[in-house]
Design an enzyme around this catalytic site. Structure first.
Site, mmCIF file in Angstrom:
data_model
loop_
_atom_site.group_PDB
_atom_site.id
_atom_site.type_symbol
_atom_site.label_atom_id
_atom_site.label_comp_id
_atom_site.label_asym_id
_atom_site.label_seq_id
_atom_site.Cartn_x
_atom_site.Cartn_y
_atom_site.Cartn_z
ATOM 1 N N PHE A 35 43.337 39.926 -67.158
ATOM 2 C CA PHE A 35 43.058 40.542 -68.449
ATOM 3 C C PHE A 35 41.804 39.892 -69.067
ATOM 4 O O PHE A 35 40.774 39.855 -68.432
ATOM 5 C CB PHE A 35 44.297 40.490 -69.341
ATOM 6 C CG PHE A 35 45.401 41.371 -68.840
ATOM 7 C CD1 PHE A 35 45.323 42.753 -68.954
ATOM 8 C CD2 PHE A 35 46.529 40.835 -68.213
ATOM 9 C CE1 PHE A 35 46.336 43.581 -68.467
ATOM 10 C CE2 PHE A 35 47.540 41.653 -67.721
ATOM 11 C CZ PHE A 35 47.435 43.023 -67.855
ATOM 12 N N SER A 36 41.880 39.398 -70.292
ATOM 13 C CA SER A 36 40.652 38.988 -70.988
ATOM 14 C C SER A 36 40.052 37.675 -70.521
ATOM 15 O O SER A 36 38.973 37.293 -70.984
ATOM 16 C CB SER A 36 40.896 38.936 -72.497
ATOM 17 O OG SER A 36 41.029 40.249 -73.002
ATOM 18 N N VAL A 37 40.692 36.977 -69.592
ATOM 19 C CA VAL A 37 39.980 35.896 -68.906
ATOM 20 C C VAL A 37 38.762 36.486 -68.192
ATOM 21 O O VAL A 37 37.759 35.799 -67.964
ATOM 22 C CB VAL A 37 40.917 35.149 -67.937
ATOM 23 C CG1 VAL A 37 40.152 34.123 -67.092
ATOM 24 C CG2 VAL A 37 42.033 34.442 -68.716
#
Length: 382
Positions: A108-110
């Site tokens: 995801f937002s990593v």
């Protein structure tokens, strides 16, 4: 499919991010959403599983501030993978019974933080200017919120946009955004455009760019398009050539793409926990000759502290800051964070990098986030 109680046919585009299906789909995203491969080196041999023996003395306040062991908390927090690296060497790892550590797991937002590192590399090579207006690279943003913003504002999440980041939205702008990425089933009565067209249709908010931290995922999808235009190659190839192979990643990563091949730079990357630990370690080592030392130092510089204080993520790190899609905690750590429990945690003083990958049922759980931070800090102090 090990240790799960459903069939592959039960997992669909409509339910792949929900429990229990996410315990399988988060490691098999390419079967659900079209994905581009990010080749690694495919040649480095990793050590075998180590377990948690090296961290047997770690204890901390888990959920509800109750004392917790590391093993119990990993199960309670719906973790899939944990890797701990000290001074460049993996000292501990753990996998849930349903999880395969060799399978790339969605982060995801990593993904945003990896996109930030890629931008730093391209800027150091003279291919990208953070000071340039976004429209210089993507003329199609004319008339949108991004028309008068800079690339640096894009990477610092300081764009004022008329868009709400609402992960549980089922009928509004965020749900339509997800359909544009190919992550949700299409609605014939209200078809979504492709991802780039969706982004270029986002209007400006009532404020000015650069005044406050406003976390909005379409910003990073646009950043991926900026990098493609700046360097003249597709996002997956750029990430492979400039970062993934350079760190010696042992497994291929991947990134989801929309119907016309635009990469979901904001949240679509999948990678193994061990390879993500290598990413964290080059940041710990001030770039390690892969990312410029100046770029890494800038992540710590707290230049945008006031914008962070005015922003919408202050609760987790009240004394923190945000730069180029990385969180600076205000207490000597850097973090990359994704919904459903994805983390890279970097503590240079103890030479520690921690990667936690999960299939948490809620996209965002503030109480659990605070408990995870306590876990990370306990590991670093062990």
């Amino acid at each position: 499919m090990p240790d799960i109680s459903f069939n592959r046919a039960d997992v669909t585009l409509a339910n792949w991010r929900t429990v229990p299906y996410s315990r399988w789909s988060f490691e098999h995203v390419s079967e659900i959403v079209p994905s581009a491969i990010i080749p690694g080196t495919r040649g480095r041999e990793s050590t075998g599983p180590l377990g948690l023996d090296a961290l047997s003395g770690v204890s901390f306040a888990g959920l509800k501030d109750a004392p917790s062991s590391l093993r119990d908390f990993l199960a309670e927090s719906e973790a899939d993978e944990l890797v701990v690296m000290k001074d460049g060497r993996v000292i501990a790892d753990w996998s849930a019974p349903h999880s395969d550590p060799s399978c790339p797991h969605i982060i995801f937002s990593v993904s945003k933080s990896l996109t930030g590192l890629l931008a730093g590399i391209l800027a150091d090579k003279g291919l990208l200017s953070f000071e340039s207006p976004i429209i210089h690279y993507v003329p199609a943003v004319a008339g949108s919120a991004y028309a008068d913003a800079t690339v640096q504002q894009l990477f610092d999440m300081e764009i004022d946009v008329d868009f709400v980041e609402s992960y549980l939205d089922t009928s509004g702008g965020f749900e339509r955004y997800r359909r544009s990425t190919g992550w949700n089933p299409e609605k014939p009565c209200d078809p979504a455009p492709d991802l780039k067209s969706f982004i270029c249709g986002i209007g400006k908010g009532a404020g000015s760019h650069g005044e406050r931290h406003a976390y909005r995922s379409p910003n990073t999808d646009l950043a991926g398009i900026v990098l493609e235009r700046a360097a003249g190659a597709r996002f997956a190839s750029l990430l492979s050539d400039h970062l993934w192979k350079a760190i010696g990643a042992e497994a291929d990563a991947m990134v989801t793409v929309d119907r016309i091949g635009t990469a979901r730079a904001a949240g679509g990357i999948s990678a193994t926990a061990r390879d993500l630990a290598l990413v964290g370690d080059i940041v710990r080592r001030r770039g390690a000759g892969i990312v410029s030392e100046d770029f890494i130092a800038d992540l710590w510089a707290r230049k945008r502290r006031e914008a962070w204080k005015n922003g919408d993520q202050l609760e987790l790190f009240p004394d923190g800051s945000y730069r180029n899609y990385w969180y600076e905690t205000g207490a000597g750590e850097l973090a990359a964070i994704g919904i459903h429990g994805q983390w890279i945690w970097i503590h240079p003083e103890s030479e520690t990098v921690i990667v936690k990958l999960s299939s948490q049922r809620l996209p965002v759980d503030p109480a659990l986030d605070h408990a995870i931070v306590r876990m990370m800090r306990a590991i670093c102090g062990s």
